[in-house]
Design a protein around this motif. Structure first.
Motif, PDB file in Angstrom:
ATOM      1  N   ILE A   2       0.841  -1.205   0.000  1.00 32.67           N
ATOM      2  CA  ILE A   2       0.000   0.000   0.000  1.00 32.67           C
ATOM      3  C   ILE A   2       0.876   1.255   0.000  1.00 32.67           C
ATOM      4  CG2 ILE A   2      -1.650   1.324   1.381  1.00 32.67           C
ATOM      5  CD1 ILE A   2      -2.790  -1.427   2.267  1.00 32.67           C
ATOM      6  N   ALA A   3       1.915   1.235   0.806  1.00 32.90           N
ATOM      7  CA  ALA A   3       2.833   2.376   0.847  1.00 32.90           C
ATOM      8  C   ALA A   3       3.535   2.560  -0.490  1.00 32.90           C
ATOM      9  CB  ALA A   3       3.863   2.178   1.960  1.00 32.90           C
ATOM     10  N   LYS A   5       2.420   1.710  -3.410  1.00 32.83           N
ATOM     11  CA  LYS A   5       1.456   2.267  -4.356  1.00 32.83           C
ATOM     12  C   LYS A   5       1.350   3.784  -4.161  1.00 32.83           C
ATOM     13  CE  LYS A   5      -3.255   1.876  -6.104  1.00 32.83           C
ATOM     14  NZ  LYS A   5      -4.561   1.168  -6.013  1.00 32.83           N
ATOM     15  N   ALA A   6       1.347   4.227  -2.913  1.00 32.39           N
ATOM     16  CA  ALA A   6       1.292   5.669  -2.642  1.00 32.39           C
ATOM     17  C   ALA A   6       2.504   6.378  -3.232  1.00 32.39           C
ATOM     18  CB  ALA A   6       1.215   5.907  -1.136  1.00 32.39           C
ATOM     19  N   GLU A  29      -5.383  10.780  -3.272  1.00 33.88           N
ATOM     20  CA  GLU A  29      -5.397   9.315  -3.235  1.00 33.88           C
ATOM     21  C   GLU A  29      -4.106   8.775  -2.638  1.00 33.88           C
ATOM     22  OE1 GLU A  29      -5.954   5.497  -6.285  1.00 33.88           O
ATOM     23  OE2 GLU A  29      -5.902   7.546  -7.072  1.00 33.88           O
ATOM     24  N   ALA A  30      -2.977   9.358  -3.030  1.00 36.34           N
ATOM     25  CA  ALA A  30      -1.691   8.912  -2.493  1.00 36.34           C
ATOM     26  C   ALA A  30      -1.616   9.136  -0.989  1.00 36.34           C
ATOM     27  CB  ALA A  30      -0.556   9.655  -3.199  1.00 36.34           C
ATOM     28  N   ARG A  32      -4.113   9.252   1.156  1.00 33.27           N
ATOM     29  CA  ARG A  32      -4.996   8.287   1.822  1.00 33.27           C
ATOM     30  C   ARG A  32      -4.290   6.940   1.973  1.00 33.27           C
ATOM     31  NH1 ARG A  32      -7.833   4.217   0.134  1.00 33.27           N
ATOM     32  NH2 ARG A  32      -7.542   4.715  -2.085  1.00 33.27           N
ATOM     33  N   LEU A  33      -3.612   6.501   0.919  1.00 37.06           N
ATOM     34  CA  LEU A  33      -2.919   5.215   0.963  1.00 37.06           C
ATOM     35  C   LEU A  33      -1.744   5.246   1.945  1.00 37.06           C
ATOM     36  CD1 LEU A  33      -2.918   4.420  -2.851  1.00 37.06           C
ATOM     37  CD2 LEU A  33      -4.132   3.120  -1.088  1.00 37.06           C
ATOM     38  N   GLN A  36      -3.024   5.070   5.430  1.00 35.16           N
ATOM     39  CA  GLN A  36      -3.521   3.710   5.680  1.00 35.16           C
ATOM     40  C   GLN A  36      -2.361   2.782   6.003  1.00 35.16           C
ATOM     41  OE1 GLN A  36      -5.682   2.011   2.390  1.00 35.16           O
ATOM     42  NE2 GLN A  36      -5.817  -0.016   3.337  1.00 35.16           N
ATOM     43  N   SER A  37      -1.279   2.885   5.260  1.00 35.88           N
ATOM     44  CA  SER A  37      -0.137   1.999   5.501  1.00 35.88           C
ATOM     45  C   SER A  37       0.477   2.255   6.875  1.00 35.88           C
ATOM     46  CB  SER A  37       0.912   2.181   4.400  1.00 35.88           C
ATOM     47  OG  SER A  37       1.598   3.409   4.535  1.00 35.88           O
ATOM     48  N   GLY A  47       6.086   3.529   4.940  1.00 34.38           N
ATOM     49  CA  GLY A  47       4.879   4.348   5.058  1.00 34.38           C
ATOM     50  C   GLY A  47       5.211   5.791   5.370  1.00 34.38           C
TER      51      GLY A  47
END
Length: 273
Positions: A2-3, A5-6, A29-30, A32-33, A36-37, A47
């Motif tokens: 997830i990190a 992807k950000a 979006e980045a 938020r990800l 989340q991570s 993260g």
């Protein structure tokens, strides 16, 4: 994952967004990800590294520095964290520390092309152009199959006055790369070929619109067109163009540094003293 992807999202949007709307949407979006991570694994450095890059993309310099420090503290021997921290320190004017960390990354990860491009970039921003070029020329000679930094090599060669070699280096990059186009435009501007510089700028505008506002400012500055350059910097501020992170150390903006409007924008950026 997830990190990571950000990180890819913020890198792609900062480099290739075609509109302010895309900048805003993808940065959100980045972020938020990344958050989340961090919630899932608060002691995992990637993260915090992702969030540091996203804060930088929003021009939040103090929060970005704090997250870079956190990532580095959690992984002081991790080359990715070191390279990212080095690049950020360079842009906020801490050249000596940035170079030391970039050299450390090369030692730790000597087969990773990003180690050399990071070192060459921070040397360029420190205006140590000969060292920047030699770093990449040596790496290209020793590991040609790994070399992937023609733009950084090109801008270094340009600043050394090796213009034909600079043009050849730029030609090795994608013809839709914003960094190739701005490099070629600045090369033309420094040769007093305004028409060629403007053709490159029009190509940039067709591909990237307002999202390349910082690059338009660089080109106009190198053409000696101060008012136009400042106008584009002010637009870059409005849309939170991450290119503004380089304005403290960017030699291509030197023609603007005595202008009061440039000084006012530097204050808004709130670079650490």
């Amino acid at each position: 994952a997830i990190a990571l992807k950000a990180i890819f999202l913020i890198l792609l949007v900062n480099r290739f967004a075609s509109s302010p709307g895309e900048l805003t949407e993808r940065k959100a979006e980045a972020e938020r990800l990344a958050r989340q991570s961090i919630r899932m694994a608060p002691n995992m450095p990637i993260g915090h590294g992702a969030l540091a890059m996203i804060h930088a993309g929003y021009l939040r310099i103090a929060p970005s520095l704090a997250e870079h420090k956190k990532a580095f503290t959690l992984a002081p021997s991790e080359p990715d964290a070191i390279r990212s921290y080095s690049s950020f320190l360079s842009k906020i004017g801490r050249a000596s520390e940035a170079i030391r960390l970039a050299e450390q990354a090369v030692t730790l990860d000597p087969l990773e092309p990003f180690s050399y491009s990071t070192l060459a970039s921070v040397l360029w921003e420190a205006r140590r152009y000969a060292q920047s070029v030699s770093t990449l020329e040596n790496f290209k000679r020793e590991s040609p199959e790994l070399f992937s930094a023609p733009i950084i090599l090109g801008i270094g060669l340009m600043m050394l006055g090796r213009t034909e070699e600079s043009a050849r280096a730029f030609a090795d990059a994608s013809d839709v790369s914003p960094f190739r186009l701005v490099g070629e435009a600045v090369l033309a501007a420094r040769a007093s070929d305004r028409s060629a510089a403007m053709r490159k700028m029009e190509r940039l505008k067709a591909l990237y619109g307002d999202a390349a506002s910082y690059q338009y400012a660089e080109i106009h500055a190198q053409l000696g067109e101060v008012d136009e350059a400042v106008m584009h910097l002010e637009r870059a501020w409005e849309i939170k163009d991450a290119g503004l992170l380089s304005m403290l150390v960017d030699p291509w903006l030197d023609p603007l540094r005595k202008d009061a409007r440039f000084g006012s924008l530097l204050k808004k950026m709130n670079f650490p003293t």
